[in-house]
Scaffold this motif. Structure first.
Motif, mmCIF file in Angstrom:
data_model
loop_
_atom_site.group_PDB
_atom_site.id
_atom_site.type_symbol
_atom_site.label_atom_id
_atom_site.label_comp_id
_atom_site.label_asym_id
_atom_site.label_seq_id
_atom_site.Cartn_x
_atom_site.Cartn_y
_atom_site.Cartn_z
ATOM 1 N N SER A 1 0.816 -1.217 0.000
ATOM 2 C CA SER A 1 0.000 0.000 0.000
ATOM 3 C C SER A 1 0.847 1.263 0.000
ATOM 4 O O SER A 1 0.337 2.350 -0.259
ATOM 5 N N ASP A 2 2.125 1.129 0.300
ATOM 6 C CA ASP A 2 3.031 2.273 0.276
ATOM 7 C C ASP A 2 3.136 2.795 -1.150
ATOM 8 O O ASP A 2 3.369 2.023 -2.083
ATOM 9 N N SER A 3 2.969 4.082 -1.319
ATOM 10 C CA SER A 3 2.984 4.678 -2.663
ATOM 11 C C SER A 3 4.311 4.474 -3.370
ATOM 12 O O SER A 3 4.385 4.530 -4.596
ATOM 13 N N ARG A 4 5.364 4.211 -2.611
ATOM 14 C CA ARG A 4 6.674 4.020 -3.233
ATOM 15 C C ARG A 4 6.856 2.616 -3.780
ATOM 16 O O ARG A 4 7.740 2.376 -4.599
ATOM 17 N N TYR A 5 6.024 1.651 -3.331
ATOM 18 C CA TYR A 5 6.172 0.277 -3.788
ATOM 19 C C TYR A 5 5.703 0.147 -5.231
ATOM 20 O O TYR A 5 4.587 0.511 -5.575
ATOM 21 N N GLY A 6 6.570 -0.364 -6.078
ATOM 22 C CA GLY A 6 6.215 -0.593 -7.476
ATOM 23 C C GLY A 6 6.008 0.667 -8.283
ATOM 24 O O GLY A 6 5.470 0.609 -9.384
ATOM 25 N N SER A 7 6.451 1.806 -7.766
ATOM 26 C CA SER A 7 6.217 3.071 -8.471
ATOM 27 C C SER A 7 7.292 3.368 -9.501
ATOM 28 O O SER A 7 7.180 4.346 -10.239
ATOM 29 N N GLY A 8 8.329 2.537 -9.532
ATOM 30 C CA GLY A 8 9.396 2.786 -10.500
ATOM 31 C C GLY A 8 10.387 3.836 -10.051
ATOM 32 O O GLY A 8 11.227 4.289 -10.836
#
Length: 428
Positions: free
Chosen positions: A179-186
């Motif tokens: 759920s962290d916005s940084r996860y999988g954000s590239g």
């Protein structure tokens, strides 16, 4: 009686079912007490220490998983008829280690025991949750091992038992918050390592007016005398090597590692080397070093392995300087040879269990020549964190899709005869 054990998936990810078959062949009617399948994983380190007065052994053992299921659904002592009996089983591989020793880490550091073995109690459960570690066989004194053992118990005063076992490769997971916005954000934050070196170079005769602050300095020592009497000038070339890794120096198995390599000449501007230094790339080697260490008490016990990821010799690639942010001339190396480097799936991911640790470094040896002189090698390395490529979402308690086929995992060494230090007591 003959007992056989077959695994459908000897390579299994944490959080997934491990399935197989137990086959029993009886020559005559036989009384059976129980038929069990047990999944267990431990880690072990040991070292022989000599303190000047005596020699003793320092050991550390942890139990990370221990699950037993019964496949016998009949009363104890039931007599099975002759023939073949096939039993199917399913064991759910846990995500988290059952070892709770991290809850006692202060005690471990304070007293420095010569031996340490997991002691489980109801109070310990849930205090510290750590991810299940991967298989690792650094030596017969440092390893993490998982096995499935099937056993048939027959009633009687001597508790007769027939066991058979099979090694299992466990693929660990990285614990994340999806759920962290940084996860999988590239987001590709970079991690950079620098190393400064000085090499001497032979160039055409330079006037004294060249040697001002910010230019290449004259060499010292014997070569300085050659500069006075010859038609050439010898200069020192202060360089800074830079290695850039993305994602803060983390990477996953089966992925391509984005790696950038640069060489900067420490002069104030490009004009200071234009027409003076002709730099060529002669060779490039990229290696991955893995280090397994067990620090029992004060005595390190280490195992280091090196694998070559890329190697090119006999290159003859002219390097063209580009202006860097600080104004000094910079030469990019990697794009002349490769775009990215594939790590592969046969690497133990990083892990940390009390004293048993597994870490990685990536290193590059860059061969350069100045004005077609001899090849000079610049070496640089930095730490890199390698995870398995499988993520476990702590918010939903679910595994996320892996980045490659689990069956491609290759933890087992080619030599399957590696004898474990506590072979006889693994399932005690």
């Amino acid at each position: 009686m003959q007992l056989s054990l077959f695994l459908d998936n000897p390579v299994v990810s944490v959080g997934c079912p491990l399935t197989g078959t137990v086959r029993i062949t009886l020559d005559e009617p036989t009384s059976i007490a129980d038929i069990c399948v047990r999944f267990k994983g431990i880690s072990f380190t040991a070292r022989t220490v000599n303190n000047g007065q005596s020699t003793y052994r320092v050991t550390e053992r942890h139990s990370h998983a221990d699950i037993t299921i019964s496949l016998f659904d009949q009363p104890r002592g039931t007599i099975l008829p002759p023939g073949e009996h096939i039993l199917l089983f399913t064991i759910q591989v846990p995500v988290f280690s059952e070892c709770t020793c991290l809850a006692h880490f202060d005690q471990y550091n304070r007293f420095r025991f010569s031996w340490w073995t997991c002691r489980h109690s109801a109070v310990d459960v849930g205090l510290v949750r750590t991810a299940l570690p991967p298989n690792c066989r650094a030596s017969h004194n440092m390893y993490v091992d998982y096995r499935v053992v099937a056993s048939v118990d027959r009633p009687g005063i001597f508790k007769w038992k027939m066991p058979v076992s099979h090694t299992v490769t466990v693929v660990p997971a990285t614990l994340v918050h999806a759920s962290d916005s940084r996860y999988g954000s590239g987001i590709t934050n970079t991690a950079t390592e620098y190393k400064t070196v000085i090499h001497s170079a032979k160039c055409d005769k330079l006037p004294e007016s060249y040697f001002v602050p910010g230019a290449l300095p004259k060499v010292s020592g014997l070569k300085k005398l050659f500069s006075f009497s010859s038609k050439n000038t010898y200069v020192d070339v202060p360089m800074e090597a830079a290695m850039i890794l993305y994602n803060n120096g983390e990477s996953s198995l089966g992925e391509h590692l984005p790696l950038e390599l640069y060489i900067s000449v420490k002069v104030d501007e490009i004009s200071r080397i234009a027409g003076i230094l002709n730099i060529k790339l002669r060779s490039l080697k990229v290696v991955l070093r893995s280090k397994t260490s067990g620090y029992a008490q004060r005595y390190p016990n280490c195992s280091t392995e090196k694998s070559t990821l890329l190697q090119h010799n006999n290159l003859d690639i002219p390097l063209t300087p580009e202006k860097s942010e600080c104004g000094t001339p910079r030469f990019r190396i990697d794009d002349k040879v490769f775009k990215s480097i594939e790590l592969g799936n046969d690497i133990f991911p990083d892990f940390d269990i009390m004293s048993l640790r597994h870490r990685h470094k990536i290193g590059a040896a860059i061969g350069l020549s100045f004005n077609d002189g001899n090849t000079r090698v610049v070496e640089i390395s930095r730490a890199i964190v390698i995870n398995s490529g499988i993520d476990y979402d702590l918010d939903t308690s679910m595994l996320l899709p892996p980045r490659y086929q689990i069956g491609e995992y290759k933890y087992e060494p080619e030599n399957g005869t590696l004898k474990f230090d506590d072979e006889t007591g693994f399932f005690d």
